[in-house]
Scaffold this motif. Structure first.
Motif, PDB file in Angstrom:
ATOM      1  N   LEU A  48      -2.442  42.051 -24.718  1.00 28.05           N
ATOM      2  CA  LEU A  48      -2.409  42.500 -26.082  1.00 28.05           C
ATOM      3  C   LEU A  48      -3.715  42.261 -26.951  1.00 28.05           C
ATOM      4  O   LEU A  48      -3.935  43.048 -28.055  1.00 28.05           O
ATOM      5  N   GLU A  49      -4.269  41.019 -26.769  1.00 33.12           N
ATOM      6  CA  GLU A  49      -5.460  40.553 -27.463  1.00 33.12           C
ATOM      7  C   GLU A  49      -6.290  39.891 -26.501  1.00 33.12           C
ATOM      8  O   GLU A  49      -5.861  39.111 -25.693  1.00 33.12           O
ATOM      9  N   ILE A  50      -7.677  40.187 -26.661  1.00 34.34           N
ATOM     10  CA  ILE A  50      -8.867  39.207 -25.978  1.00 34.34           C
ATOM     11  C   ILE A  50      -9.816  38.823 -27.111  1.00 34.34           C
ATOM     12  O   ILE A  50     -10.329  39.460 -27.860  1.00 34.34           O
ATOM     13  N   ALA A  51     -10.182  37.385 -26.854  1.00 33.07           N
ATOM     14  CA  ALA A  51     -11.207  36.845 -27.859  1.00 33.07           C
ATOM     15  C   ALA A  51     -12.319  36.457 -26.841  1.00 33.07           C
ATOM     16  O   ALA A  51     -12.045  35.731 -25.929  1.00 33.07           O
ATOM     17  N   VAL A  52     -13.301  36.676 -27.128  1.00 40.80           N
ATOM     18  CA  VAL A  52     -14.542  36.260 -26.513  1.00 40.80           C
ATOM     19  C   VAL A  52     -15.587  35.283 -27.340  1.00 40.80           C
ATOM     20  O   VAL A  52     -15.789  35.717 -28.436  1.00 40.80           O
ATOM     21  N   LEU A  53     -15.741  33.950 -27.189  1.00 37.60           N
ATOM     22  CA  LEU A  53     -16.614  33.128 -27.705  1.00 37.60           C
ATOM     23  C   LEU A  53     -17.807  32.693 -27.036  1.00 37.60           C
ATOM     24  O   LEU A  53     -17.723  32.187 -25.874  1.00 37.60           O
ATOM     25  N   ILE A  54     -19.054  32.572 -27.453  1.00 37.11           N
ATOM     26  CA  ILE A  54     -20.098  32.242 -26.751  1.00 37.11           C
ATOM     27  C   ILE A  54     -20.625  30.956 -27.593  1.00 37.11           C
ATOM     28  O   ILE A  54     -20.883  30.814 -28.645  1.00 37.11           O
ATOM     29  N   THR A  55     -21.087  29.951 -26.735  1.00 40.34           N
ATOM     30  CA  THR A  55     -21.449  28.782 -26.901  1.00 40.34           C
ATOM     31  C   THR A  55     -22.571  28.188 -26.124  1.00 40.34           C
ATOM     32  O   THR A  55     -22.920  29.036 -25.172  1.00 40.34           O
ATOM     33  N   THR A  56     -23.624  27.309 -26.826  1.00 38.71           N
ATOM     34  CA  THR A  56     -24.577  27.056 -25.866  1.00 38.71           C
ATOM     35  C   THR A  56     -23.887  25.849 -25.072  1.00 38.71           C
ATOM     36  O   THR A  56     -22.778  25.581 -25.089  1.00 38.71           O
ATOM     37  N   TRP A 100     -16.441  31.768 -23.495  1.00 41.80           N
ATOM     38  CA  TRP A 100     -14.887  31.361 -23.444  1.00 41.80           C
ATOM     39  C   TRP A 100     -14.139  32.410 -23.849  1.00 41.80           C
ATOM     40  O   TRP A 100     -14.519  33.390 -24.449  1.00 41.80           O
ATOM     41  N   ILE A 101     -13.162  32.674 -23.133  1.00 40.53           N
ATOM     42  CA  ILE A 101     -12.386  33.702 -23.087  1.00 40.53           C
ATOM     43  C   ILE A 101     -10.675  33.393 -23.275  1.00 40.53           C
ATOM     44  O   ILE A 101     -10.328  32.344 -22.515  1.00 40.53           O
ATOM     45  N   ASP A 102      -9.948  33.759 -24.328  1.00 39.10           N
ATOM     46  CA  ASP A 102      -8.565  33.630 -24.286  1.00 39.10           C
ATOM     47  C   ASP A 102      -7.856  35.179 -24.550  1.00 39.10           C
ATOM     48  O   ASP A 102      -8.532  35.862 -25.236  1.00 39.10           O
ATOM     49  N   LEU A 103      -6.771  35.155 -23.962  1.00 38.27           N
ATOM     50  CA  LEU A 103      -5.927  36.240 -24.459  1.00 38.27           C
ATOM     51  C   LEU A 103      -4.526  36.026 -24.566  1.00 38.27           C
ATOM     52  O   LEU A 103      -3.733  34.994 -24.270  1.00 38.27           O
ATOM     53  N   GLU A 104      -4.019  37.122 -25.218  1.00 43.37           N
ATOM     54  CA  GLU A 104      -2.553  37.253 -25.351  1.00 43.37           C
ATOM     55  C   GLU A 104      -1.859  38.300 -24.811  1.00 43.37           C
ATOM     56  O   GLU A 104      -2.559  39.481 -24.513  1.00 43.37           O
TER      57      GLU A 104
END
Length: 210
Positions: free
Chosen positions: A30-38, A8-12
């Motif tokens: 400006l910003e990037i978040a990475v979240l890993i799930t099953t 999962w990726i979201d950015l600003e």
């Protein structure tokens, strides 16, 4: 796949308003978040990165709405304090994927309106773009389909416009849809199997012993 993981990726950024005029090459990530799930949306790990920018230069590309938004959530100041480059952020994300055994093209890009995130990734982080599968898992599309059935439906969101907050809300939204659809899909599959079994029994006939 039993051990499938979702990325999962979201950015600003400084804006999305003029990407159709190739403005994405001027806008700043400006910003990037990475979240890993099953595959069942269970939390595995997360990574959040703020890219370093000259504050005045980055703000030049933002409209009034984005200027106000990232002033209130503190992102402009965090970017000014950061020295992280696009390349360094890309290295960190690829190392994060390697840590969790997410190989090249193993995971689609999951999130909300992810075509926008993918556009920035393709432009600013081409190695990350190559690593991701070409498919998108766009939760916004599911929401829009549900709104055709129930126009009043709208997921509850805090709207902090920070990347990790937003991606966690995307996962929570996906969980709502999974919980909604799973019982009906299981029921549908049971009905389908029962029909297929009845057809086989009919075609085989009553059977007679020799």
């Amino acid at each position: 796949m039993k051990d499938q993981k979702l990325s999962w990726i979201d950015l600003e950024s400084t804006g999305f308003t003029d990407l159709n005029t190739r403005g994405i090459y001027k806008h700043k990530l400006l910003e990037i978040a990475v979240l890993i799930t099953t595959k069942d949306l269970k939390y595995v790990d997360e990574l959040n990165l703020v890219i370093g920018h000259d504050k005045r230069e980055a703000q030049y590309w933002a409209d009034d709405y984005v200027l106000k938004m990232h002033t209130e959530n503190g992102l402009w100041d965090e970017c000014a304090a950061s020295s992280l480059t696009y390349e360094q952020a890309e290295d960190a994300i690829l190392a994060f994927f390697k840590k969790h055994d997410i190989g090249v093209r193993h995971s689609a890009l999951w999130g909300n309106s992810v075509y926008l995130d993918r556009a920035y990734i393709e432009t600013k982080m081409p190695r990350l773009s190559d690593h991701l599968h070409y498919q998108n898992g766009d939760i916004s599309a599911v929401k829009n389909f549900i709104k055709l059935i129930s126009p009043e439906f709208e997921p509850v969101k805090a709207k902090t416009h920070r990347a990790m907050d937003d991606i966690k809300e995307s996962v929570a939204e996906a969980q709502v849809y999974m919980d909604l659809f799973r019982p009906q899909l299981e029921k549908l599959l049971q009905i389908r199997k029962a029909k297929e079994r009845a057809i086989r029994e009919r075609d085989d006939g009553p059977g007679f012993a020799p």
